[in-house]
Scaffold this active site. Structure first.
Site, PDB file in Angstrom:
ATOM      1  N   GLU A  32       1.596  -8.201   4.916  1.00  0.00           N
ATOM      2  CA  GLU A  32       2.876  -7.628   5.330  1.00  0.00           C
ATOM      3  C   GLU A  32       3.302  -8.188   6.696  1.00  0.00           C
ATOM      4  O   GLU A  32       2.485  -8.267   7.615  1.00  0.00           O
ATOM      5  CB  GLU A  32       2.729  -6.106   5.422  1.00  0.00           C
ATOM      6  CG  GLU A  32       4.023  -5.367   5.737  1.00  0.00           C
ATOM      7  CD  GLU A  32       3.801  -3.859   5.876  1.00  0.00           C
ATOM      8  OE1 GLU A  32       2.638  -3.438   6.038  1.00  0.00           O
ATOM      9  OE2 GLU A  32       4.804  -3.108   5.836  1.00  0.00           O
ATOM     10  N   LYS A  84      10.802  -2.333   0.797  1.00  0.00           N
ATOM     11  CA  LYS A  84       9.788  -1.261   0.897  1.00  0.00           C
ATOM     12  C   LYS A  84      10.431   0.117   0.746  1.00  0.00           C
ATOM     13  O   LYS A  84      11.346   0.468   1.505  1.00  0.00           O
ATOM     14  CB  LYS A  84       9.082  -1.391   2.251  1.00  0.00           C
ATOM     15  CG  LYS A  84       7.906  -0.452   2.465  1.00  0.00           C
ATOM     16  CD  LYS A  84       7.199  -0.815   3.799  1.00  0.00           C
ATOM     17  CE  LYS A  84       5.990   0.040   4.084  1.00  0.00           C
ATOM     18  NZ  LYS A  84       5.249  -0.432   5.294  1.00  0.00           N
ATOM     19  N   CYS A 119       2.468  -1.999   1.505  1.00  0.00           N
ATOM     20  CA  CYS A 119       1.677  -1.125   2.387  1.00  0.00           C
ATOM     21  C   CYS A 119       1.769   0.363   2.044  1.00  0.00           C
ATOM     22  O   CYS A 119       1.150   0.786   1.073  1.00  0.00           O
ATOM     23  CB  CYS A 119       2.034  -1.392   3.846  1.00  0.00           C
ATOM     24  SG  CYS A 119       0.678  -0.916   4.975  1.00  0.00           S
TER      25      CYS A 119
END
Lengths: 296, 296
Positions: free
Chosen positions: B46, B119, B156
Site C-alpha cells: 500500500e 479503498k 489494508c
C-alpha cells in the site's frame, strides 16, 4: 458476561455410539464433572445424544427426533437445574411429521428454557447428508439472552459463514458458541486432513477477530461407521477449543474425550473492540449485494 | 487464471523513506527483479511511493497526491509494459481539491489501465489517521478483469472485513489481493504484537477459506518515524504472504525487504469449492440485517 466480569465456561468433547441412552448417560456425567470444575456455562457437541445418523439417508432415523419442548428437552432442563449451569444442548427436533430441525436449546441455571436456535446453514456432502434430515432454520440469527450473557449459538456448518457470526455480533452476542460434529473421511490423505482441520480452526478464530467476541467450539470425537456400509465412516476430529476476542487461542484439546474449562473476561472484548473498531467502519451503504446468490 | 492454469505471482515487500523519488526507484528495481523471476502478476504494498504520511494530520501531505490518470500513474503504466507484467499499484489519488482517495490501480501487461479500486474501509487510529486523508471509496467491490484473471483488489483495513472479501468473490474474483501498510506501535508488549500479527494473518487466511479463493498480501516493512514527533513511530511488520483457497499457507516472509514468487493453480480453487460449496448454502433470505449498523 453482562453481570459478571469473569465467566468460567466448560467445553465437553465426547464420542457417540448407536446407544442413545448410553450417550445421554455419558453427557450427564460430563455435565456433572463440568459443574464440579466450577463452570457456569457448559457447551455440548452437536447432536450429542445420537450417533451421527446423517452418514446415510434412512427415514427410520426420524424416529430419533422429538418435539421441543418434550421429554428429551425436559431431561436437559432438569440437568441444567441440578447442576446449576447454563447448558447449551443440540437436539434433533421434530416440529411436525416430515418437518425436522437441527436445534440448539439453551437452558438457564434454574432449568427454564433461555432460547433455541435452529441451524440455518445445512450441509450436504458424502457422509453428511444433512439436507435430507434438517429443514433449514427459520428463526434467524438471534442471540439467546442468559444469566451469563448473550450467547450467539450457531451450529457446525454455520461456522464456515462469516455472515452468521457477524449477524450474531450485530445483534449483541457476547460469545459465539459452536456445537459441532465434524471429522475426516478416513480415505483422505494426511495432508488434506491437516488442511481441513487447520481451515476449520482458522475460520472460527477469524469470527472472533472480525467481531471482537470470544468463540467457544465443542466437537465430538471418535470413529463412527456408516450404517449403510457405503462409505468408510467418519473420524470425528475433536480439537474443541476456545479463543478470545482477538482470535488468541485460550485452550484447545486433541481428539480424545475431554472436559475442559476456560475463563472469559468480559472487559477483554471491549478493550479489543476499542483498538479495532471494525463495527464503526462497516460500509453498510455498499453491502447490498451480500443478499444476492452471485453477481452474474 | 481465466486463460492459464498456472499463474506465477510476485509479492514485493519493501521499506519506504521520505524521499518519494527514491521510493519509486526502489519499486522499479523490485518490479524488474520480479519480472526476471518470471512473474506475470506483481503486487506492491500500500502507498509504496510515500512515507506512511498518515502518522500525522498535515494538510501539506495532500501535495503528494496526483490525479489518476496522471504523471505518476503513467510511470507505472510504462513500468508494467516494460516488464510485461500485470501490476497492482497503490497510489494517493487527487480527485479534486479537498477530495482524495487511497486508490489501487491495476495495469495490464501492455500498459493499459485494467481498472482501479478506491479503498472502501478507512481506518482511524493513533498513528493511522487515514480518515483525515482518504475519502471512503465509491466504486464498490468490483473485481478488476485482467489477462491473468479477475483480481479482487482490496486495501489494508479492508482485510478485517469479511464482507469485502465475500462481495469480491460473489462478483467473480479469482484471487484476493491486499496491498497493505500495517505495523506495530513500538510501545506495545511483545505479546500484544504477536497477537496482532497472528490475527492479521488469520483473518486474511479466513477470507481464502470462506470464499475458496487464493489470497495474496503485500505489506511494507521497516521503522518510520512520526514527522510530528508525537508518537513513537510505526514498525511495519512485513510478513507478506500468499495462501491457497483452503487457507493453506503457500509462502510467507519475515519483516525484511523481500521479493518472492508463488505459483497459483486455477483448478485448485474449483476443487476446493466442490468439496466446500459455501456459496451454495448461503442464507441470503436471512442476511438483510448485514445492511444495518447494529441491531438495537
Amino acid at each position: 458476561m453482562s453481570h459478571n466480569k469473569q465467566l468460567k465456561v466448560s467445553i465437553v468433547q465426547h464420542s457417540c455410539t448407536a446407544d442413545v441412552d448410553a450417550n445421554f448417560a455419558l453427557v450427564e456425567s460430563c455435565v456433572q464433572q463440568a459443574a464440579k470444575q466450577g463452570a457456569e456455562l457448559v457447551v455440548l457437541p452437536e447432536l450429542h445424544d445420537y450417533p451421527y445418523f446423517c452418514q446415510t439417508e434412512d427415514v427410520n432415523n426420524f424416529d430419533l427426533a422429538e418435539p421441543i419442548p418434550g421429554e428429551k428437552s425436559q431431561l436437559y432442563a432438569d440437568m441444567a437445574a441440578e447442576n446449576d449451569v447454563v447448558l447449551v444442548t443440540s437436539l434433533f427436533e421434530k416440529r411436525a411429521p416430515g418437518l425436522y430441525h437441527n436445534t440448539a436449546v439453551v437452558f438457564e441455571k434454574d432449568g427454564t428454557t433461555a432460547g433455541h436456535y435452529r441451524k440455518m446453514h445445512i450441509p450436504d456432502d458424502p457422509g453428511f447428508y444433512e439436507k435430507f434430515y434438517f429443514t433449514p432454520g427459520d428463526l434467524g440469527f438471534e442471540p439467546i439472552e442468559t444469566s451469563v450473557g448473550k450467547l450467539g449459538v450457531l451450529v457446525c456448518w454455520d461456522q464456515w459463514f462469516p455472515e452468521a457470526a457477524r449477524l450474531m455480533a450485530l445483534a449483541g452476542a457476547e460469545i459465539l458458541v459452536y456445537p459441532t460434529a465434524i471429522g475426516w473421511d478416513p480415505n483422505d490423505t494426511k495432508e488434506e486432513k491437516a488442511r481441513q482441520l487447520d481451515a476449520w480452526i482458522t475460520v472460527q478464530r477469524s469470527h472472533a477477530i472480525a467481531n471482537g467476541v470470544p468463540v467457544v467450539v465443542a466437537n465430538r470425537c471418535g470413529h463412527e461407521t456408516d450404517a449403510s456400509q457405503h462409505l468408510a465412516g467418519i473420524d470425528f476430529w475433536g480439537n474443541s477449543f476456545a479463543c478470545g476476542p482477538q482470535g488468541e487461542m485460550l485452550q484447545q484439546t486433541k481428539n480424545q474425550p475431554a472436559i475442559f474449562s476456560i475463563t472469559l473476561d468480559h472487559s477483554r472484548a471491549e478493550k479489543v473492540r476499542r483498538i479495532w473498531p471494525f463495527l464503526r467502519d462497516r460500509r453498510i451503504d455498499s453491502y447490498s449485494d451480500l443478499l444476492r446468490r452471485y453477481k452474474d
